[in-house]
Design a protein around this motif. Structure first.
Motif, mmCIF file in Angstrom:
data_model
loop_
_atom_site.group_PDB
_atom_site.id
_atom_site.type_symbol
_atom_site.label_atom_id
_atom_site.label_comp_id
_atom_site.label_asym_id
_atom_site.label_seq_id
_atom_site.Cartn_x
_atom_site.Cartn_y
_atom_site.Cartn_z
ATOM 1 N N LYS A 19 -35.496 -29.202 69.291
ATOM 2 C CA LYS A 19 -36.214 -29.592 68.076
ATOM 3 C C LYS A 19 -37.720 -29.371 68.246
ATOM 4 C CE LYS A 19 -37.125 -33.402 64.978
ATOM 5 N NZ LYS A 19 -36.813 -34.734 64.536
ATOM 6 N N TYR B 45 -41.611 -30.059 66.687
ATOM 7 C CA TYR B 45 -42.336 -31.093 65.960
ATOM 8 C C TYR B 45 -43.632 -30.511 65.419
ATOM 9 C CZ TYR B 45 -39.166 -34.249 68.417
ATOM 10 O OH TYR B 45 -38.055 -34.867 68.901
ATOM 11 N N GLN C 12 -46.208 -34.868 63.205
ATOM 12 C CA GLN C 12 -45.082 -35.654 63.716
ATOM 13 C C GLN C 12 -45.344 -36.107 65.152
ATOM 14 O OE1 GLN C 12 -42.083 -32.641 62.982
ATOM 15 N NE2 GLN C 12 -41.075 -33.954 61.454
ATOM 16 N N ALA C 13 -45.840 -35.196 65.962
ATOM 17 C CA ALA C 13 -46.128 -35.545 67.363
ATOM 18 C C ALA C 13 -47.237 -36.588 67.442
ATOM 19 C CB ALA C 13 -46.506 -34.291 68.156
ATOM 20 N N CYS D 40 -45.704 -30.569 70.276
ATOM 21 C CA CYS D 40 -46.167 -29.824 69.092
ATOM 22 C C CYS D 40 -46.328 -28.337 69.392
ATOM 23 C CB CYS D 40 -47.406 -30.450 68.466
ATOM 24 S SG CYS D 40 -48.882 -30.442 69.450
#
Length: 153
Positions: free
Chosen positions: A21, A23, A27-28, A130
Motif C-alpha cells: 500500500k 500513502y 496520509q503519512a 510516503c
C-alpha cells in the motif's frame, strides 16, 4: 478445526496489497508519530545491518554489538541534531511531532535523547511511507557517516 497449510490466494492478495500500500504525504503526515517511529526504527535497523554486512563483517555477535552503536537513542539523537539544519520544513515538523509525542522512556535512556531518537525514527518512517525513499536513504547514509565520524563505537 485445524488451519489449512494451503495458501488462500485471496488472503495472499490481501497480504500483498496491505504490504505494498502506498500513502500520500497527507496520509503519512496524519499518522500517529509512534506508528511512524515503529516503522522507521525497523527500516533504520535493517539498513544498519546491511551496511555492517557490506563492510565485510561476518561475526554475528560483533555485528550485533556494533549495530547498537548506530541505533541506540543517544546516537540517533546526535544524528538528528546534526541533520536538523538541512531538513525541509515538513521534515522538521515530523521530527518535532515524534519528539513531542508522549511515550515511555526506557530506564537506561536519557529522556531528551530518547525523544530526539523518536523524532528521527518518525522522520524515517514518514519518508518511507510516503514514497520518499531516495531522501530517506540519503539521510540514513549521512547518519552512518555522522556516527562513523564521532567514532563512539
Amino acid at each position: 478445526m485445524e488451519k489449512s497449510l494451503t495458501p488462500n490466494p485471496d488472503n495472499l492478495n490481501s497480504i500483498k496489497a496491505t504490504i505494498e500500500k502506498s500513502y500520500t504525504i497527507e496520509q503519512a503526515a496524519a499518522m500517529n508519530p509512534l506508528a511512524l517511529a515503529y516503522i522507521g526504527d525497523g527500516i533504520f535497523s535493517d539498513l544498519i545491518r546491511k551496511y555492517l554486512l557490506g563492510c565485510g563483517h561476518q561475526n554475528v555477535n560483533l555485528m550485533t554489538k556494533t549495530s547498537i552503536s548506530y541505533v541506540r537513542a543517544s546516537a540517533q539523537a546526535q544524528i538528528i541534531r546534526a541533520l536538523l539544519p538541512q531538513l525541509s520544513e515538513a521534515e522538521e515538523r515530523m521530527v518535532k511531532r515524534g519528539r513531542n509525542t508522549a511515550s515511555q522512556v526506557p530506564k537506561n535512556a536519557n529522556p531528551s535523547d530518547y525523544r530526539y531518537a523518536t523524532g528521527f525514527e518518525t522522520l524515517i518512517g514518514y519518508l518511507f511511507l510516503c514514497g520518499e525513499t531516495e531522501r530517506m536513504k540519503t539521510l540514513i547514509y549521512q547518519s552512518i557517516d555522522i556516527i562513523n565520524q564521532l567514532d563512539v563505537k
